[in-house]
Design a protein around this motif. Sequence first.
Motif, PDB file in Angstrom:
ATOM      1  N   ARG A   1      34.454  58.490  60.558  1.00  0.00           N
ATOM      2  CA  ARG A   1      34.540  58.087  61.960  1.00  0.00           C
ATOM      3  C   ARG A   1      36.006  58.112  62.382  1.00  0.00           C
ATOM      4  O   ARG A   1      36.896  57.857  61.566  1.00  0.00           O
ATOM      5  N   ASP A   2      36.264  58.383  63.656  1.00  0.00           N
ATOM      6  CA  ASP A   2      37.646  58.405  64.140  1.00  0.00           C
ATOM      7  C   ASP A   2      38.342  57.070  63.915  1.00  0.00           C
ATOM      8  O   ASP A   2      39.548  57.008  63.692  1.00  0.00           O
ATOM      9  N   ALA A   3      37.566  55.965  63.961  1.00  0.00           N
ATOM     10  CA  ALA A   3      38.151  54.644  63.753  1.00  0.00           C
ATOM     11  C   ALA A   3      38.659  54.447  62.329  1.00  0.00           C
ATOM     12  O   ALA A   3      39.415  53.504  62.055  1.00  0.00           O
ATOM     13  N   ASP A   4      38.274  55.353  61.401  1.00  0.00           N
ATOM     14  CA  ASP A   4      38.728  55.229  60.014  1.00  0.00           C
ATOM     15  C   ASP A   4      40.176  55.683  59.837  1.00  0.00           C
ATOM     16  O   ASP A   4      40.800  55.382  58.828  1.00  0.00           O
TER      17      ASP A   4
ATOM     18  N   MET B   1      46.555  52.407  54.404  1.00  0.00           N
ATOM     19  CA  MET B   1      46.352  52.316  52.959  1.00  0.00           C
ATOM     20  C   MET B   1      47.234  53.337  52.229  1.00  0.00           C
ATOM     21  O   MET B   1      47.862  53.024  51.226  1.00  0.00           O
ATOM     22  N   ASN B   2      47.296  54.561  52.741  1.00  0.00           N
ATOM     23  CA  ASN B   2      48.098  55.600  52.093  1.00  0.00           C
ATOM     24  C   ASN B   2      49.596  55.295  52.154  1.00  0.00           C
ATOM     25  O   ASN B   2      50.363  55.784  51.318  1.00  0.00           O
ATOM     26  N   ALA B   3      50.011  54.497  53.139  1.00  0.00           N
ATOM     27  CA  ALA B   3      51.430  54.165  53.288  1.00  0.00           C
ATOM     28  C   ALA B   3      51.841  53.016  52.375  1.00  0.00           C
ATOM     29  O   ALA B   3      53.037  52.724  52.218  1.00  0.00           O
ATOM     30  N   HIS B   4      50.873  52.336  51.769  1.00  0.00           N
ATOM     31  CA  HIS B   4      51.190  51.183  50.911  1.00  0.00           C
ATOM     32  C   HIS B   4      51.900  51.657  49.658  1.00  0.00           C
ATOM     33  O   HIS B   4      51.487  52.630  49.010  1.00  0.00           O
TER      34      HIS B   4
END
Length: 204
Positions: free
Chosen positions: A188-191, A198-201
Amino acid sequence: GPKGVGKSTLGRLLARTYGHAHVEPEAIWIEHAARRAASSSAAAWEREGFARVAEAVARALDTNDVVVTDTTAASEHTPELVAALARAGRVHVVRLRAREETCRARIDRRGASQHLPADAELVARAYARSVAAEVGATTTAELDVDRALTSPIFVLPELGSALLRGGVPAAARVPTLTTSRTVLRPWRDADRAPLVGMNAHPRV
């Protein structure tokens, strides 16, 4: 659509993106041509080939809700094929259009091992018949390949949106799988925002 317009390429992309089965008629026709008896007439051979395609789609529908396939619609047997498929389920027609020069250039570039031989005269005749063809079913969507030819990847959302507007639940049949720790479902676009976060953590 006519030979070389990109039916197989877009069919594979559409099927893979939305999780549908894909039946590629060209492979069936190549095998059918290899088995052609010297005594068989052209009309009988062509009719048998269309019957083989219809059987392959029917078999795929035994285990799949949605099956993607393609045809040039240049043969007089095309309406019979569409009628046979309509008896097995609901048929949605996506008409692909492109200039003859575009189709000819694509045919010249593609590998001969995956396609039936086609000389310039045959391609021209098939193009004229395909453009004028009525397939015996309502067209759900149309796509001008020349206008959207930058990449099939960019074409796909437009094609998928057109199919959805036409009533094909492209992603509706993709199941949601849930466990105590995970939910697996269509994107979904909201994801996007939580995924970016999360990937930036640093630990990720």
